[in-house]
Design a protein around this motif. Structure first.
Motif, mmCIF file in Angstrom:
data_model
loop_
_atom_site.group_PDB
_atom_site.id
_atom_site.type_symbol
_atom_site.label_atom_id
_atom_site.label_comp_id
_atom_site.label_asym_id
_atom_site.label_seq_id
_atom_site.Cartn_x
_atom_site.Cartn_y
_atom_site.Cartn_z
ATOM 1 N N ALA A 173 11.730 -6.430 -1.325
ATOM 2 C CA ALA A 173 10.619 -5.561 -1.258
ATOM 3 C C ALA A 173 10.245 -4.911 -2.632
ATOM 4 O O ALA A 173 9.256 -4.521 -3.306
ATOM 5 N N ALA A 210 7.921 -4.403 -7.117
ATOM 6 C CA ALA A 210 7.210 -3.239 -6.869
ATOM 7 C C ALA A 210 6.917 -2.757 -8.325
ATOM 8 O O ALA A 210 5.813 -1.990 -8.481
ATOM 9 N N PRO A 223 1.760 -6.288 -2.701
ATOM 10 C CA PRO A 223 3.332 -6.090 -2.442
ATOM 11 C C PRO A 223 3.691 -7.176 -1.754
ATOM 12 O O PRO A 223 3.174 -8.056 -1.596
ATOM 13 N N ALA A 278 7.390 -5.785 2.339
ATOM 14 C CA ALA A 278 7.099 -4.322 1.958
ATOM 15 C C ALA A 278 5.670 -4.144 2.726
ATOM 16 O O ALA A 278 5.305 -2.827 3.198
ATOM 17 N N LEU A 279 4.820 -5.072 3.055
ATOM 18 C CA LEU A 279 3.509 -4.977 3.399
ATOM 19 C C LEU A 279 3.172 -3.904 4.721
ATOM 20 O O LEU A 279 2.423 -3.147 4.737
ATOM 21 N N SER A 287 4.663 -1.334 5.686
ATOM 22 C CA SER A 287 5.044 -0.069 5.335
ATOM 23 C C SER A 287 4.111 0.236 4.270
ATOM 24 O O SER A 287 4.310 1.527 3.619
ATOM 25 N N ASP A 288 3.307 -0.291 3.899
ATOM 26 C CA ASP A 288 2.505 -0.042 2.403
ATOM 27 C C ASP A 288 1.179 0.558 2.947
ATOM 28 O O ASP A 288 0.009 0.256 2.729
ATOM 29 N N TRP A 289 1.196 2.048 2.985
ATOM 30 C CA TRP A 289 0.209 3.008 3.173
ATOM 31 C C TRP A 289 0.692 4.270 2.661
ATOM 32 O O TRP A 289 2.049 4.433 2.275
ATOM 33 N N SER A 290 -0.106 5.270 2.716
ATOM 34 C CA SER A 290 0.104 6.359 1.998
ATOM 35 C C SER A 290 -0.466 7.697 2.949
ATOM 36 O O SER A 290 -1.247 7.506 3.468
ATOM 37 N N LYS A 344 -3.384 -4.780 4.601
ATOM 38 C CA LYS A 344 -1.929 -4.494 5.010
ATOM 39 C C LYS A 344 -1.771 -5.126 6.430
ATOM 40 O O LYS A 344 -0.904 -5.568 6.873
ATOM 41 N N SER A 371 -4.521 -2.380 2.102
ATOM 42 C CA SER A 371 -2.813 -2.056 1.607
ATOM 43 C C SER A 371 -3.162 -0.893 0.528
ATOM 44 O O SER A 371 -3.977 -0.585 -0.282
ATOM 45 N N THR A 400 -1.117 -0.479 -1.851
ATOM 46 C CA THR A 400 -1.198 -0.887 -3.104
ATOM 47 C C THR A 400 -2.214 -1.549 -3.987
ATOM 48 O O THR A 400 -2.476 -1.074 -4.939
#
Length: 683
Positions: free
Chosen positions: A400, A404, A437, A441-442, A444-447, A656, A662, A664
């Motif tokens: 992951a 990055a 990403p 890691a994809l 969990s790739d959120w904000s 994602k 995603s 990212t």
């Protein structure tokens, strides 16, 4: 640890004999029938059968009787009892976890690694049901694919039952002895209360939050309690042979048809789970009829008795074999021949596991001559699973983090590659570089913000989370709605840091900013939440509100702007608060990143023709008398090309999952979003 209750009395001896378990071969046949239903429904029908509920009832029946009789004899012997359970349960369960882990590393897409690791650890520790319960109320986790160990949820509930149920019976025994009363009436009353309370809670929670109820331990306790009540009262229930024959076949028929009549996966547990549990109770009530016409004659036959011995191992193996087959063959379902292959493999592994692992461990002398030997044996089995999971977690983290730092470098421009200022887009997309990403890691790739959060006084479920600023903020923006508003925080937060904007999020899963419930039909909770959010916004008077202007952008031009959206905008218009309405991104019936992982970034089937999913005119432009406070932004040109909506742009994965961008990719859109917002707001 041995708990004494009272000295054995003649009355206790008589009561013990009245509930003596003896060997009941039809119970092995009932186990066999339950596991056959579980496997057949999972493999060929893609449904849930209700067979797991039969296991719960049988467990409650046997353990209650066993612990009750131990209490009558005056010694519970918890230490020895739990050690025997460890010897019986751990070897097969942990062996399957280890093998499944090894196969998963080689076979599963990296995007599913973290979820699988998390659930393997939860399964090894007998808390998988709570992991799945937590995921059921986590909006993003709800998009998880079923894991290869998801079926361990039922074993986790049984493990918790094995630990706590004897303690409950011991407590009742102590209270009954203190009061000078017999144990049976007290225990019957206690189990009746447990049954009623748990069933009531199960019905209520199933009606309000079925996914959570399905995995919740408290909604399943009544099934064990029903088995316990049956164990304590069975000797008093005498029926003529003919009625017992009829009861046995009625129970068997009801078990077989339960999963065909009911959508078990979406209506259980609740009152619907009474169907398989009462059906199993009828089979137990029928008992041994000594008649060739009785269901017990079939259930007690040698083939079914042997299959009953394999039931535990077969339950453990069938699900990972099924899931791995689907992944290896890139399918979503199996046909008759594929199902036969899966069942054959699962049965073969079950036979090996039973004879080489389960039975030798159960019959061994481990823990017989030492007080803690059984527990040391359990730890010895558990440690390799946890160490292997830890190693896999380390590998996943390394994967992951590997790329990055690549975001926003020359080889990974993402959405910037779609801007006129980036003429070498074709050259970048043609480079053979790693995508970001990473697939690991994809998921969990959120904000989000998740800091400086305070609950609203208007609604208990409305949290106001705000970013920090350097002194007074230049602008104050409220991001409101559900996950499709939330995803844009990945683009907005860098802008806020650059310009000293303050962002406040008001977000609720599956609840767009509307006066109606748009996702879950007739969800009053969502309606109330939105009403409270609107009042909070009017009270705050931010510089603008950022929310979605449309939804359901799917193939077939299903995109629309609900009237409830417009009504909310009008509320803010009357308060003089500007609104930024963003066109929703396309949603798919597949996960683009999974397609890329399986078939490559350039596979045509991983993209969708733009003309099939995005109408030339957004739906909000067709609404008459749009509120004057709304400025619309459409980022479709940065999510799709002129002719196709691809899974990768500028060497960055766009999605994602099947419908969320995603973080990212959205972070590469930050400068684009900034330009559009400042232009629309004249800032």
């Amino acid at each position: 640890m041995t708990t004494r209750t009272r000295a054995t009395t003649p009355e206790a001896v008589a009561e013990d004999r009245s509930t003596s378990a003896g060997y009941r071969p039809e119970l092995q046949g009932l186990r066999a029938l339950a596991v056959v239903l579980v496997v057949a429904y999972h493999v060929w029908l893609g449904r849930v059968s209700g067979g797991v509920d039969v296991f719960f009832l049988i467990t409650g029946f046997l353990i209650t009787g066993q612990v009750y009789r131990a209490g009558l004899r005056g010694r519970f012997g918890f230490r020895a009892m739990w050690a025997r359970m460890i010897k019986r349960l751990f070897p097969a369960a942990l062996t399957v976890l280890l093998v499944t882990m090894a196969v998963s590393v080689a076979l599963l897409p990296e995007a599913r690694w973290w979820q699988t690791i998390r659930e393997i650890v939860a399964s090894a520790l007998y808390v998988e049901n709570w992991q799945l319960a937590a995921d059921s109320v986590d909006y993003f986790a709800q998009h998880n694919t079923a894991s290869v160990v998801q079926h361990y949820w039922s074993l986790s509930i049984q493990g918790q039952f094995y630990l706590l149920w004897p303690l409950l019976i011991a407590l009742v025994a102590v209270l009954a002895r203190t009061a000078g009363h017999r144990l049976r009436p007290w225990l019957l009353a206690t189990l009746a209360v447990v049954f009623t309370t748990s069933l009531t809670y199960s019905v209520v929670l199933t009606a309000t939050n079925q996914p959570l109820a399905y995995f919740h331990s408290a909604t399943r306790v009544w099934e064990f309690a029903l088995g316990g009540l049956l164990a304590l009262t069975l000797h008093t229930l005498t029926l003529p042979r003919l009625l017992r024959i009829l009861a046995g076949w009625l129970g068997v028929t009801a078990l077989i048809t339960c999963g065909l009549v009911l959508q078990v996966g979406s209506v259980f547990p609740g009152y619907a789970a009474l169907w398989p549990t009462l059906a199993a109770a009828l089979v137990i009530l029928a008992g041994t009829t000594h008649s060739k016409a009785g269901a017990d004659h079939l259930l007690a036959s040698r083939p079914l008795e042997y299959l009953g011995n394999l039931a535990y191992a077969l339950y453990l193996w069938h699900w990972p074999v099924l899931l791995c087959y689907l992944v290896a063959r890139d399918r979503t379902e199996v046909g008759p021949r594929g199902g036969a292959v899966i069942v054959a493999i699962a049965v073969g592994l079950s036979i090996l596991t039973y004879h080489l692992v389960e039975k030798p461990a159960r019959d061994s002398q481990i823990g017989v001559h030492t007080r803690w030997g059984g527990y040391r044996f359990g730890v010895l089995l558990l440690v390799p699973v946890l160490l292997a999971a830890g190693g896999w977690q380390w590998l996943s983290t390394e994967r992951a983090n590997a790329y990055a730092e690549s975001v926003n470098d020359a080889d990974h421009p993402g959405a910037v590659a779609r801007t006129p200022e980036f003429p070498q887009a074709d050259e970048v997309d043609g480079k053979n570089v790693e995508l970001v990403p990473s697939m690991v890691a994809l998921p969990s790739d959120w904000s989000d913000i998740s800091q400086n959060c305070v609950p609203s006084t208007r609604n208990a479920e409305l949290n106001l989370c705000t970013t920090k600023t350097n002194g007074p903020p230049e602008r104050r923006i409220v991001v409101v709605g559900e996950s499709h508003s939330r995803q844009y925080l990945a683009a907005l937060r860098p802008i806020a840091e650059r310009r000293n904007w303050q962002i406040t999020e008001m977000l609720r899963s599956a609840c767009p900013f509307s006066t109606s419930s748009e996702v879950v039909r007739d969800s009053q909770g969502c309606v109330d939440w939105n009403a409270a959010a609107a009042k909070e916004i009017i009270k705050m008077r931010p510089d603008t509100v950022f929310t979605m202007a449309s939804r359901e952008v799917r193939v077939g031009f299903t995109e629309h702007t609900p009237p409830g959206f417009v009504e909310q905008w009008r509320k803010l218009e009357r308060a003089g608060i500007p609104v930024i309405g963003v066109r929703d991104n396309p949603r798919y019936d597949f996960t683009p990143s999974d397609c890329v992982a399986a078939k490559g970034r350039d596979a045509p089937e991983c993209g969708t023709r733009r003309a099939d999913i995005l109408a030339p005119q957004p739906p909000y432009e067709r609404i008459p008398d749009v509120p004057s406070n709304v400025s619309f932004l459409d980022f479709s040109d940065y999510i799709c090309m002129e002719d196709v909506c691809p899974p990768v742009i500028g060497n960055v994965l766009v999605y994602k999952d099947e419908n969320h961008l995603s973080a990212t990719y959205l972070s590469t859109m930050s400068s684009i979003v900034e330009k559009e917002i400042t232009s629309a707001m004249n800032w």
